[in-house]
Design an enzyme around this catalytic site. Sequence first.
Site, mmCIF file in Angstrom:
data_model
loop_
_atom_site.group_PDB
_atom_site.id
_atom_site.type_symbol
_atom_site.label_atom_id
_atom_site.label_comp_id
_atom_site.label_asym_id
_atom_site.label_seq_id
_atom_site.Cartn_x
_atom_site.Cartn_y
_atom_site.Cartn_z
ATOM 1 C CB VAL A 67 -6.945 -1.876 -6.422
ATOM 2 C CG1 VAL A 67 -6.518 -1.185 -8.078
ATOM 3 C CG2 VAL A 67 -5.896 -1.656 -5.277
ATOM 4 C CE1 TYR A 158 4.826 -5.943 -2.266
ATOM 5 C CE2 TYR A 158 6.460 -7.437 -2.265
ATOM 6 C CZ TYR A 158 5.706 -6.946 -3.184
ATOM 7 O OH TYR A 158 5.979 -6.440 -4.021
HETATM 8 N N1 NAD Z 1 10.072 -2.341 -7.813
HETATM 9 C C1 NAD Z 1 10.162 -3.943 -7.198
HETATM 10 O O1 NAD Z 1 11.285 -4.029 -6.718
HETATM 11 C C2 NAD Z 1 9.217 -4.881 -7.404
HETATM 12 C C3 NAD Z 1 9.606 -6.473 -6.965
HETATM 13 C C4 NAD Z 1 8.616 -7.358 -6.600
HETATM 14 C C5 NAD Z 1 7.336 -7.002 -6.688
HETATM 15 N N2 NAD Z 1 6.806 -5.669 -7.752
HETATM 16 C C6 NAD Z 1 5.721 -5.478 -7.768
HETATM 17 O O2 NAD Z 1 5.448 -4.690 -8.568
HETATM 18 C C7 NAD Z 1 4.404 -4.156 -8.901
HETATM 19 C C8 NAD Z 1 4.654 -2.529 -9.565
HETATM 20 O O3 NAD Z 1 5.915 -2.665 -8.597
HETATM 21 P P1 NAD Z 1 6.197 -1.455 -8.943
HETATM 22 O O4 NAD Z 1 8.019 -1.658 -8.373
HETATM 23 O O5 NAD Z 1 6.494 -0.171 -10.664
HETATM 24 O O6 NAD Z 1 5.724 0.655 -7.719
HETATM 25 P P2 NAD Z 1 5.706 2.014 -8.019
HETATM 26 O O7 NAD Z 1 4.843 2.663 -6.886
HETATM 27 O O8 NAD Z 1 6.594 2.407 -9.447
HETATM 28 O O9 NAD Z 1 4.407 1.803 -8.667
HETATM 29 C C9 NAD Z 1 3.299 1.156 -8.344
HETATM 30 C C10 NAD Z 1 2.067 1.835 -9.178
HETATM 31 O O10 NAD Z 1 0.357 1.682 -8.744
HETATM 32 C C11 NAD Z 1 -0.352 2.465 -7.833
HETATM 33 N N3 NAD Z 1 -1.173 2.116 -7.169
HETATM 34 C C12 NAD Z 1 -0.767 2.265 -5.654
HETATM 35 N N4 NAD Z 1 -1.718 2.241 -4.489
HETATM 36 C C13 NAD Z 1 -2.644 1.759 -5.471
HETATM 37 C C14 NAD Z 1 -4.113 1.384 -5.615
HETATM 38 N N5 NAD Z 1 -5.043 1.732 -4.224
HETATM 39 N N6 NAD Z 1 -4.907 2.053 -6.985
HETATM 40 C C15 NAD Z 1 -4.052 2.106 -7.600
HETATM 41 N N7 NAD Z 1 -2.794 1.955 -7.666
HETATM 42 C C16 NAD Z 1 -1.754 2.147 -6.888
HETATM 43 C C17 NAD Z 1 0.723 3.491 -7.657
HETATM 44 O O11 NAD Z 1 0.658 5.259 -8.212
HETATM 45 C C18 NAD Z 1 2.135 3.460 -8.618
HETATM 46 O O12 NAD Z 1 1.339 3.765 -10.156
HETATM 47 C C19 NAD Z 1 3.471 -4.144 -7.228
HETATM 48 O O13 NAD Z 1 2.219 -4.808 -7.510
HETATM 49 C C20 NAD Z 1 5.027 -4.543 -6.724
HETATM 50 O O14 NAD Z 1 4.642 -4.711 -5.501
HETATM 51 C C21 NAD Z 1 8.153 -4.330 -7.333
#
Ligand code: NAD
Length: 257
Positions: A67, A158
């Site tokens: 992205v 963030y």
């Molecule tokens: N896990 C938490 O506690 C939490 C809390 C609040 C928000 N979030 C948000 O939820 C979303 C998913 O997070 P998650 O916890 O499942 O994390 P995760 O690391 O399991 O998944 C994130 C995915 O994004 C992909 N990614 C990273 N950089 C990228 C790029 N440049 N282009 C395309 N893909 C890319 C990664 O390869 C990964 O598969 C994120 O936006 C994160 O900020 C997560």
Amino acid sequence: MTGVDGPTADGDARRVAFVTGGAGGIGTAVCRQLAAAGRTVAVADLSREAAEKVAADIDGIGVPLDVTDPDSVAAAVAETTERLGAPTIVINVAGWDELKPFLETDEDFTHKVLEINLNGPIRVLRATLPAMVEARYGRVVNIASDAGRVGSSMESVYSGAKSGVIGFTKTIAREFAKYGIAANTVCPGPTDTPLLRQITAGERSGSIIAAMTKAVPMRRMGTPDDVAPAVVFLASDAAGYITGQTLSASGGLTMSG
Ligand SMILES: NC(=O)c1ccc[n+]([C@@H]2O[C@H](COP(=O)([O-])OP(=O)(O)OC[C@H]3O[C@@H](n4cnc5c(N)ncnc54)[C@H](O)[C@@H]3O)[C@@H](O)[C@H]2O)c1
């Protein structure tokens, strides 16, 4: 499962969903639940192999996507459109962070956090909204975070990026409502995924996770399957009159009016 819409057929403008970060923790659950709700899913993530692995279980396709790179975004959308049809359901899940006190953050870190978490969804929507306008139909769900609603220590940049996602989504909702396109934000709280395990790794891991869990009224961390139903609902046909909203799926961590 939230099978709110039932199956769609070839040629149905509501059929194809494009999920960034689709091979990650929350992304995989979103892809599976969207498929269960009758959508054909393009799983888009950094590694084609990882995306294809998730897609194989749900009869979707896996496409490589970074992205942070406009050419990669254009190529992923073009491949999806060629193989499945233009996506009219776009879910921006890709995200990244590391826990750091603000004064230990620098320009490179700031750039990376903003590129992935804020500029990423902006790029993806610039590439996908024209087809939704043409179809006079669209569902956009952007994943932000409760950090973007109420702040989160050690996540200053963030939190700013995720607040940006919330404001950006509201404006997309306003500009595109007249085309039958709804855009909303879902905010997870601490959710047990590879990202959370990575950012809390280290000798204080146990105490950080215990503190996060204690702050949640439901007294447990979320799972990807706790977050995905909110996304699938907002992506559904039934949710077409709900737009510009921010919905937390975080066990009560954030309750704002
Ligand atoms: N896990 C938490 O506690 C939490 C809390 C609040 C928000 N979030 C948000 O939820 C979303 C998913 O997070 P998650 O916890 O499942 O994390 P995760 O690391 O399991 O998944 C994130 C995915 O994004 C992909 N990614 C990273 N950089 C990228 C790029 N440049 N282009 C395309 N893909 C890319 C990664 O390869 C990964 O598969 C994120 O936006 C994160 O900020 C997560």
